[in-house]
Design a protein around this motif. Sequence first.
Motif, mmCIF file in Angstrom:
data_model
loop_
_atom_site.group_PDB
_atom_site.id
_atom_site.type_symbol
_atom_site.label_atom_id
_atom_site.label_comp_id
_atom_site.label_asym_id
_atom_site.label_seq_id
_atom_site.Cartn_x
_atom_site.Cartn_y
_atom_site.Cartn_z
ATOM 1 N N UNK A 145 0.549 -1.046 -0.207
ATOM 2 C CA UNK A 145 0.328 -0.164 0.022
ATOM 3 C C UNK A 145 1.216 1.190 0.041
ATOM 4 N N UNK A 146 2.134 1.474 0.952
ATOM 5 C CA UNK A 146 2.592 2.392 0.989
ATOM 6 C C UNK A 146 4.078 2.710 0.224
ATOM 7 N N UNK A 147 3.682 1.566 -1.365
ATOM 8 C CA UNK A 147 4.620 1.758 -2.485
ATOM 9 C C UNK A 147 3.267 1.577 -3.669
ATOM 10 N N UNK A 148 2.639 1.044 -3.543
ATOM 11 C CA UNK A 148 1.501 1.114 -4.361
ATOM 12 C C UNK A 148 1.995 2.058 -6.251
ATOM 13 N N UNK A 149 1.937 3.872 -5.789
ATOM 14 C CA UNK A 149 1.524 4.231 -6.628
ATOM 15 C C UNK A 149 2.870 4.275 -7.770
ATOM 16 N N UNK A 150 4.051 3.949 -7.191
ATOM 17 C CA UNK A 150 5.208 4.049 -7.757
ATOM 18 C C UNK A 150 5.024 2.437 -8.577
ATOM 19 N N UNK A 151 4.670 1.918 -7.607
ATOM 20 C CA UNK A 151 4.670 0.507 -8.136
ATOM 21 C C UNK A 151 3.950 0.689 -9.774
ATOM 22 N N UNK A 152 2.604 0.989 -9.671
ATOM 23 C CA UNK A 152 1.380 0.969 -10.495
ATOM 24 C C UNK A 152 2.850 1.704 -11.759
ATOM 25 N N UNK A 153 3.120 3.467 -11.612
ATOM 26 C CA UNK A 153 3.628 4.087 -12.686
ATOM 27 C C UNK A 153 5.399 3.740 -12.855
ATOM 28 N N UNK A 154 5.545 2.180 -12.691
ATOM 29 C CA UNK A 154 6.579 1.659 -13.133
ATOM 30 C C UNK A 154 6.070 0.490 -13.730
ATOM 31 N N UNK A 155 4.821 -0.155 -13.498
ATOM 32 C CA UNK A 155 4.029 -1.034 -14.789
ATOM 33 C C UNK A 155 3.638 -0.714 -16.087
ATOM 34 N N UNK A 156 3.349 0.601 -15.687
ATOM 35 C CA UNK A 156 2.621 0.943 -17.166
ATOM 36 C C UNK A 156 3.712 2.031 -17.786
ATOM 37 N N UNK A 157 4.814 2.305 -17.430
ATOM 38 C CA UNK A 157 6.049 2.792 -18.199
ATOM 39 C C UNK A 157 6.595 1.169 -18.615
ATOM 40 N N UNK A 158 6.755 0.106 -18.110
ATOM 41 C CA UNK A 158 7.035 -1.018 -18.167
ATOM 42 C C UNK A 158 5.704 -1.034 -20.081
ATOM 43 N N UNK A 159 4.725 -1.765 -19.047
ATOM 44 C CA UNK A 159 3.805 -1.548 -20.482
ATOM 45 C C UNK A 159 3.447 -0.652 -21.323
ATOM 46 N N UNK A 160 4.071 0.809 -20.979
ATOM 47 C CA UNK A 160 4.370 1.711 -22.641
ATOM 48 C C UNK A 160 2.492 2.238 -22.725
ATOM 49 N N UNK A 161 1.460 2.145 -21.279
ATOM 50 C CA UNK A 161 0.100 2.102 -21.389
ATOM 51 C C UNK A 161 -0.040 2.444 -20.322
#
Length: 414
Positions: free
Chosen positions: A344-360
Amino acid sequence: MLLSAFISKRFRAHSGHKDGQNGFVSFIAKASTIGILLGVAVLIVALSVINGFEQQLVHRLLSVVPQVEYVAPNKPINDWQNKVKLLHEQNGVAGAAPFISVSGMAQFKNELKAVEVRGVEADLENQVSALNQFTQGRLVSQLQQEDVILGQQIVNKLGLEIGDPVTLLIPQINQQTSKLLSPKRVSLKLVGIVNMGGPIDETAAYIRLDKAQAVLGFTKNQVTGLRLKVDDVFAAHQTAMRVGQVIPDYVYVSSWFRTQGSLYQDIQMVRTIVYIVVFLIIAVASFNIVSSLVMEVREKQANIAILKTMGAQDSTILATFVMQGFTQALIGVLLGTVIGVMVALNISELFTWLSNLAGDNPLQGVYFVEFLPSKLVWQDIVVTVFVTFILAILATLYPAWQATRIDPAKVLGN
């Protein structure tokens, strides 16, 4: 209690052996622990994300969209200066500002885009809106007569850049016949871009109030509506109805519950669904403890019979198996809480990283945020842990009670 804890520990150690039924009982116990772990972790993360969306709704979206509006349906509101002052003096009102709102079209070269043109008084608008926080370029308080601020998606649609000339097409109405006339063309310069990452970017167009008055033929004292910022956004509708009574004009009363209320209700509905679904998952995992303890009671019948012949009381046997199930739940709750809090404390950064990785980015242009917000509320964690423990203890009572009913004479005789 110390004796029960000691016996429970010995039973767990014996059940950990991988031979025959002992191994199967151990597997069921571990499965229930993992189920509780996953349920607690998922519930903490899901509630944190929901709390994050609610927080962003209040501090991001509701800081820009009107919390309360009084809109004149026919004739414009006169003497807005005194009425703004009167509204500002009412209880529960944090700020008041006039505006002129009219639908129109923005044109650049051969491209057109529908917009909602709002004429705003710069100094007063800053009291009711945090628009400047999401504006690139010149701010609302710095608008000149020939300036306009547009939403990011309008800019993208028209292919604009700051400094480009923009034409606003404002519809004209014949006041005598109520017929539409040819639109009035207003030439302006793009000086700022609103970038909130949501639907506001699709329609927002801001100009100075006196410019809008000149375009529509209003006097300096006339506007189409008054806007409020309230102390309690969740009591906005009640405040709007109470405060609106001081306005002598015939106006439509509107609060953010009408324009954005469905979004807030969706957030609350998702919160309820998450609570129900995840607690059902935890309940299923907790009642797996029943299966493991029932099997363990059967397996440990001889041990229980020997303990009884040595003088162990029923309360000791009961507490032994309650502790057995409670320990399984405790391990799951502790690990699940730690994992849930960390995610929960790191989900924002995790979501951003996954979005950048997927390109969407699946949130871009859909919601009022382009990231996955998270707000950890410790009360949610306390409720989750408390309810999980209650379910786990309830799940242990029946098998523990069955253990107290074992007859030493029958068991040892066999």
